[in-house]
Design a protein around this motif. Structure first.
Motif, PDB file in Angstrom:
ATOM      1  N   SER A  62       0.813  -1.217   0.000  1.00  0.00           N
ATOM      2  CA  SER A  62       0.000   0.000   0.000  1.00  0.00           C
ATOM      3  C   SER A  62       0.847   1.267   0.000  1.00  0.00           C
ATOM      4  CB  SER A  62      -0.931   0.008   1.222  1.00  0.00           C
ATOM      5  OG  SER A  62      -1.842  -1.062   1.171  1.00  0.00           O
ATOM      6  N   LEU A  63       2.154   1.128   0.012  1.00  0.00           N
ATOM      7  CA  LEU A  63       3.038   2.294   0.061  1.00  0.00           C
ATOM      8  C   LEU A  63       3.254   2.796  -1.370  1.00  0.00           C
ATOM      9  CD1 LEU A  63       4.597   4.065   2.006  1.00  0.00           C
ATOM     10  CD2 LEU A  63       6.534   2.510   1.840  1.00  0.00           C
ATOM     11  N   ASN A  64       2.231   3.454  -1.894  1.00  0.00           N
ATOM     12  CA  ASN A  64       2.228   3.878  -3.294  1.00  0.00           C
ATOM     13  C   ASN A  64       2.049   5.387  -3.449  1.00  0.00           C
ATOM     14  OD1 ASN A  64       2.411   1.272  -4.690  1.00  0.00           O
ATOM     15  ND2 ASN A  64       0.426   0.861  -3.738  1.00  0.00           N
ATOM     16  N   GLY A  65       2.468   6.165  -2.451  1.00  0.00           N
ATOM     17  CA  GLY A  65       2.271   7.604  -2.504  1.00  0.00           C
ATOM     18  C   GLY A  65       3.094   8.269  -3.583  1.00  0.00           C
ATOM     19  N   SER A  66       2.623   9.429  -4.033  1.00  0.00           N
ATOM     20  CA  SER A  66       3.300  10.179  -5.087  1.00  0.00           C
ATOM     21  C   SER A  66       3.909  11.455  -4.532  1.00  0.00           C
ATOM     22  CB  SER A  66       2.306  10.538  -6.200  1.00  0.00           C
ATOM     23  OG  SER A  66       1.393  11.526  -5.755  1.00  0.00           O
ATOM     24  N   ARG A  67       4.827  12.022  -5.295  1.00  0.00           N
ATOM     25  CA  ARG A  67       5.408  13.313  -4.933  1.00  0.00           C
ATOM     26  C   ARG A  67       4.362  14.425  -4.975  1.00  0.00           C
ATOM     27  NH1 ARG A  67      10.367  13.249  -2.352  1.00  0.00           N
ATOM     28  NH2 ARG A  67      11.279  11.241  -2.912  1.00  0.00           N
ATOM     29  N   TYR A  68       3.308  14.243  -5.729  1.00  0.00           N
ATOM     30  CA  TYR A  68       2.259  15.255  -5.828  1.00  0.00           C
ATOM     31  C   TYR A  68       1.517  15.392  -4.504  1.00  0.00           C
ATOM     32  CZ  TYR A  68      -2.038  17.550  -7.450  1.00  0.00           C
ATOM     33  OH  TYR A  68      -3.098  18.407  -7.615  1.00  0.00           O
ATOM     34  N   GLU A  69       1.040  14.297  -3.952  1.00  0.00           N
ATOM     35  CA  GLU A  69       0.308  14.378  -2.691  1.00  0.00           C
ATOM     36  C   GLU A  69       1.228  14.840  -1.560  1.00  0.00           C
ATOM     37  OE1 GLU A  69      -0.275  10.050  -0.951  1.00  0.00           O
ATOM     38  OE2 GLU A  69      -0.591  10.031  -3.122  1.00  0.00           O
ATOM     39  N   HIS A  70       2.500  14.407  -1.629  1.00  0.00           N
ATOM     40  CA  HIS A  70       3.465  14.872  -0.625  1.00  0.00           C
ATOM     41  C   HIS A  70       3.682  16.379  -0.752  1.00  0.00           C
ATOM     42  CE1 HIS A  70       7.071  15.403   1.728  1.00  0.00           C
ATOM     43  NE2 HIS A  70       7.814  15.609   0.658  1.00  0.00           N
ATOM     44  N   GLY A  71       3.722  16.900  -1.994  1.00  0.00           N
ATOM     45  CA  GLY A  71       3.865  18.342  -2.186  1.00  0.00           C
ATOM     46  C   GLY A  71       2.698  19.112  -1.588  1.00  0.00           C
ATOM     47  N   LEU A  72       1.490  18.596  -1.743  1.00  0.00           N
ATOM     48  CA  LEU A  72       0.319  19.244  -1.148  1.00  0.00           C
ATOM     49  C   LEU A  72       0.419  19.235   0.376  1.00  0.00           C
ATOM     50  CD1 LEU A  72      -2.531  17.805  -3.400  1.00  0.00           C
ATOM     51  CD2 LEU A  72      -1.847  20.198  -3.249  1.00  0.00           C
ATOM     52  N   GLY A  73       0.849  18.101   0.939  1.00  0.00           N
ATOM     53  CA  GLY A  73       0.988  18.024   2.387  1.00  0.00           C
ATOM     54  C   GLY A  73       2.070  18.952   2.913  1.00  0.00           C
ATOM     55  N   THR A  74       3.190  19.044   2.204  1.00  0.00           N
ATOM     56  CA  THR A  74       4.268  19.945   2.613  1.00  0.00           C
ATOM     57  C   THR A  74       3.815  21.400   2.526  1.00  0.00           C
ATOM     58  OG1 THR A  74       5.886  18.332   1.801  1.00  0.00           O
ATOM     59  CG2 THR A  74       6.669  20.571   2.186  1.00  0.00           C
ATOM     60  N   MET A  75       3.091  21.739   1.471  1.00  0.00           N
ATOM     61  CA  MET A  75       2.530  23.083   1.331  1.00  0.00           C
ATOM     62  C   MET A  75       1.640  23.417   2.526  1.00  0.00           C
ATOM     63  SD  MET A  75      -0.347  24.312  -1.420  1.00  0.00           S
ATOM     64  CE  MET A  75      -1.544  23.283  -0.531  1.00  0.00           C
ATOM     65  N   HIS A  76       0.782  22.496   2.887  1.00  0.00           N
ATOM     66  CA  HIS A  76      -0.151  22.687   3.994  1.00  0.00           C
ATOM     67  C   HIS A  76       0.583  22.959   5.306  1.00  0.00           C
ATOM     68  CE1 HIS A  76      -3.653  21.786   6.562  1.00  0.00           C
ATOM     69  NE2 HIS A  76      -2.894  20.927   7.218  1.00  0.00           N
ATOM     70  N   LEU A  77       1.590  22.128   5.608  1.00  0.00           N
ATOM     71  CA  LEU A  77       2.329  22.289   6.857  1.00  0.00           C
ATOM     72  C   LEU A  77       3.240  23.508   6.833  1.00  0.00           C
ATOM     73  CD1 LEU A  77       3.314  18.578   7.620  1.00  0.00           C
ATOM     74  CD2 LEU A  77       1.566  19.952   8.758  1.00  0.00           C
ATOM     75  N   ALA A  78       3.755  23.881   5.641  1.00  0.00           N
ATOM     76  CA  ALA A  78       4.635  25.050   5.556  1.00  0.00           C
ATOM     77  C   ALA A  78       3.904  26.317   5.963  1.00  0.00           C
ATOM     78  CB  ALA A  78       5.185  25.180   4.137  1.00  0.00           C
ATOM     79  N   VAL A  79       2.662  26.458   5.536  1.00  0.00           N
ATOM     80  CA  VAL A  79       1.874  27.640   5.910  1.00  0.00           C
ATOM     81  C   VAL A  79       1.671  27.670   7.425  1.00  0.00           C
ATOM     82  CG1 VAL A  79      -0.327  28.825   5.645  1.00  0.00           C
ATOM     83  CG2 VAL A  79       0.733  27.721   3.673  1.00  0.00           C
ATOM     84  N   LYS A  80       1.297  26.538   7.991  1.00  0.00           N
ATOM     85  CA  LYS A  80       1.089  26.481   9.440  1.00  0.00           C
ATOM     86  C   LYS A  80       2.389  26.773  10.190  1.00  0.00           C
ATOM     87  CE  LYS A  80      -2.852  23.299   9.485  1.00  0.00           C
ATOM     88  NZ  LYS A  80      -3.748  24.272  10.142  1.00  0.00           N
ATOM     89  N   GLY A  81       3.506  26.249   9.669  1.00  0.00           N
ATOM     90  CA  GLY A  81       4.790  26.490  10.311  1.00  0.00           C
ATOM     91  C   GLY A  81       5.170  27.961  10.304  1.00  0.00           C
ATOM     92  N   TRP A  82       4.959  28.630   9.164  1.00  0.00           N
ATOM     93  CA  TRP A  82       5.266  30.048   9.083  1.00  0.00           C
ATOM     94  C   TRP A  82       4.388  30.859  10.047  1.00  0.00           C
ATOM     95  CZ3 TRP A  82       7.903  34.167   8.730  1.00  0.00           C
ATOM     96  CH2 TRP A  82       7.286  35.409   8.540  1.00  0.00           C
TER      97      TRP A  82
END
Length: 602
Positions: A62-82
């Motif tokens: 089941s470990l089939n994640g893409s760089r796209y979904e990871h990019g969305l997640g990183t974007m989400h956390l980056a805003v919260k971090g800032w």
């Protein structure tokens, strides 16, 4: 219709409405309207077909994640971090930080239209950026989080060495010079970082109608130093960063393990923006002391995630086979300079695509025979099977042998009908092999310098405890194998593979085959990043926590490389302990012989 932006800024096109994406890790991810065009660009959408963990799904289906979904997640956390860093910053420091950012951006000649609109004004305080500073910076770090992995090749890190070593053949001499200059100037040699900036610079202006392009690029490209742009970049890329935080949680969920269970809210909420009084213009974003417990958990979980998931012996074997398979096909096609090459080589050349994914990243649909992502890459490998089979049966001795190896590698990385036989699968088997082969292991260790204690251990007691552990035989052997296999972007591993195959092409009970040697490098803690803030004082984590010492022990104990034998006959599936012992025995005895022969190891 003309919309009025914050601060009285006019835009000829209204800002698109925000939208919300459902995400299994973060529940809901908000995409600001200003990022909509960037998100929709072919370069970002390409990441849907770039795997996050390459062939780790060999063992974790089941470990089939893409760089796209990871990019969305990183974007989400980056805003919260800032937002947390700005909220937790001292009140008097905020205007100084904003003034440095706006002032430096105003000094950039010929900025893009959006940046120019945000910076328009006689004085810094007259600009729209000054008046809406926290929100605009939030958009910038969100954009950096979204595009931080733009440059990954097909199958991500697994294929970076392939592209780095063949950049001139694949992308041209100019790209080779540019990548070398980037690595020398930045001090960062990761291929995907250079490729990401190249792809970013080729994005159309339409992606930045509502985003300050030069502002985003300044943060995206600054990977070192103490200035404001690196400070913001560290939200996405640091010892604690939202990039690692997202992939740890996302991979843990996909793999079905508990290893992504970290208190991400505590970590993100504890980020602080600090001025460095001893460094002119120096700024840093880091964790406050209240996050120590959550930071400890993150570091241990991350070390364990690499140990049991990323570096699972079956996944590492499949990744190694994937890279060697591509290298073998490429080299068969490129090295044949015969006037009349074998018909199968001609067919191999006919199915080989244009591998320049950097140039193709902006294409909405890849033109015929152009390789952009994992799908295109696997299509190439599969199209090569028929000519490889013909070459293995009727080519020259060298070509036939190479084709036969490549076909076997393809069985490992794509067909999954073969699993190479590991010399060891984990630490306790690695330790067992040292006990079973004392003579050759001692010979290898005696020729190598003792490993050094990591600098991030600052207390005398920690350093003494680490030195005792590093003096143990498994730790010294680990350091020896790591030094031998990791030189020059894994060139050492390739050299050892070739020497093992030439000297020991047969292993008892497994028959004739060939070898794979794969470094599995991982550094749990880096001194320059493993710090926490106690008030306005930045302290190494090892001063306030015993966990860095524990992480050192994990680092010392885990195998630094994995070794496999790939038999030509049989499936190799589910071999027993005796086969692994035989591979380990053959490996250590042959390697010791090679080390005693200076001509062989040159």
């Amino acid at each position: 219709m003309v919309e009025r932006l914050a601060g009285g800024l006019d835009a000829t096109d209204p800002t698109p409405r925000r939208r919300v994406v459902r995400d299994p890790v973060h529940d809901y991810v908000e995409v600001p309207g200003e990022l909509e065009a960037l998100l929709a660009s072919p370069a970002v959408q390409r990441l849907r077909n770039i795997s996050q963990t390459s062939r780790a799904n060999t063992r974790y289906p089941s470990l089939n994640g893409s760089r796209y979904e990871h990019g969305l997640g990183t974007m989400h956390l980056a805003v919260k971090g800032w937002r947390s860093a700005w909220r937790n910053c001292e009140e008097q420091a905020r205007p100084r930080f904003a003034r440095e950012v706006v002032g430096e951006l105003r000094g950039i000649p010929e900025p893009d239209d959006c940046t120019a609109r945000w910076l328009a004004g006689d004085q810094i305080e007259d600009t729209a950026l000054w008046r809406d500073f926290p929100r605009v910076v939030g958009l910038v770090v969100a954009a950096v989080g979204l595009v931080h992995d733009l440059g990954h090749p097909p199958f991500s890190h697994t294929m970076e060495d392939f592209y780095r070593a063949r950049i001139e053949e694949v992308m041209g001499p100019a790209a080779g010079r540019d990548q070398a200059e980037y690595a020398a100037a930045s001090g960062h040699a990761q291929f995907h970082e250079w490729a990401g900036l190249t792809i970013f610079d080729a994005l159309p202006d339409a992606c930045f109608a509502h985003l300050p392009r030069v502002f985003v690029r300044a943060v995206l490209s600054d990977r070192s130093g103490d200035d404001w742009s690196h400070c913001l970049h560290a939200i996405i890329d640091g010892q604690f960063d939202v990039d690692r935080l997202d992939y740890l949680m996302r991979d843990g969920l996909g793999a079905g393990t508990e290893l992504g269970a970290v208190d991400w809210r505590r970590l993100v909420d504890s980020l602080e923006l600090h001025e460095l009084p001893e460094v002119p213009g120096g700024w840093r974003i880091g964790l406050g002391a209240r996050a120590i417990s959550a930071f400890e958990t993150l570091l241990v979980q991350r070390a364990q995630h690499y140990r049991w998931v990323i570096h699972h012996h079956a996944g590492v074997a499949a990744d190694a086979a994937l890279s060697r398979c591509a290298e073998g096909i490429f080299d068969l096609v490129s090295s044949s300079d015969e006037d009349e090459p074998h018909e199968a080589v001609t067919r191999l050349r006919a199915v080989m695509p244009d591998l320049d994914y950097v140039a193709a990243a902006a294409d909405a649909v890849a033109p015929l025979r152009r390789c952009r992502d994992d799908v295109d890459f696997l299509t190439w490998l599969r199209d090569s099977r028929a000519p490889l089979t013909a070459l293995s049966e009727s080519g020259s001795d060298a070509q036939s042998a190479r084709a036969r190896m490549v076909l076997r590698l393809h069985d490992v990385c794509d067909g999954y009908v073969l699993e190479p036989v590991p010399a060891w699968r984990n630490y306790h088997e690695f330790l067992a092999r040292t006990h079973q082969n004392p003579g050759p292991v001692a010979a290898l260790v005696d020729r190598a310098p003792a490993p050094e204690v990591s600098d991030y251990l600052v207390s005398a007691a920690s350093r003494e405890a680490a030195a005792i552990m590093l003096a143990e035989l498994p730790a010294r052997l680990n350091a020896t194998l790591g030094a031998m296999s990791e030189t020059h972007h894994n060139a050492g591993a390739r050299r050892i593979e070739a020497q093992l195959t030439a000297r020991t092409p047969e292993v008892e009970g497994l028959g004739v085959g060939f070898w794979l040697v794969q470094p599995v490098g991982f550094l749990a803690v880096q001194e320059e990043f493993a710090t926490v803030w106690r008030g306005n004082e930045e302290s190494p984590l090892s001063e306030v926590s015993p966990f860095p010492l524990a992480l050192t022990m994990i680092e010392v104990m885990r195998p630094r490389c994995l070794v496999y034998f790939v038999p030509f006959a049989g499936t190799g599936q589910h071999v027993g302990k005796a086969a692994r012992r035989a591979v380990g025995h053959a490996f250590f005895h042959t390697l010791a012989e090679l080390e005693r022969d200076p001509h062989e190891t040159r």
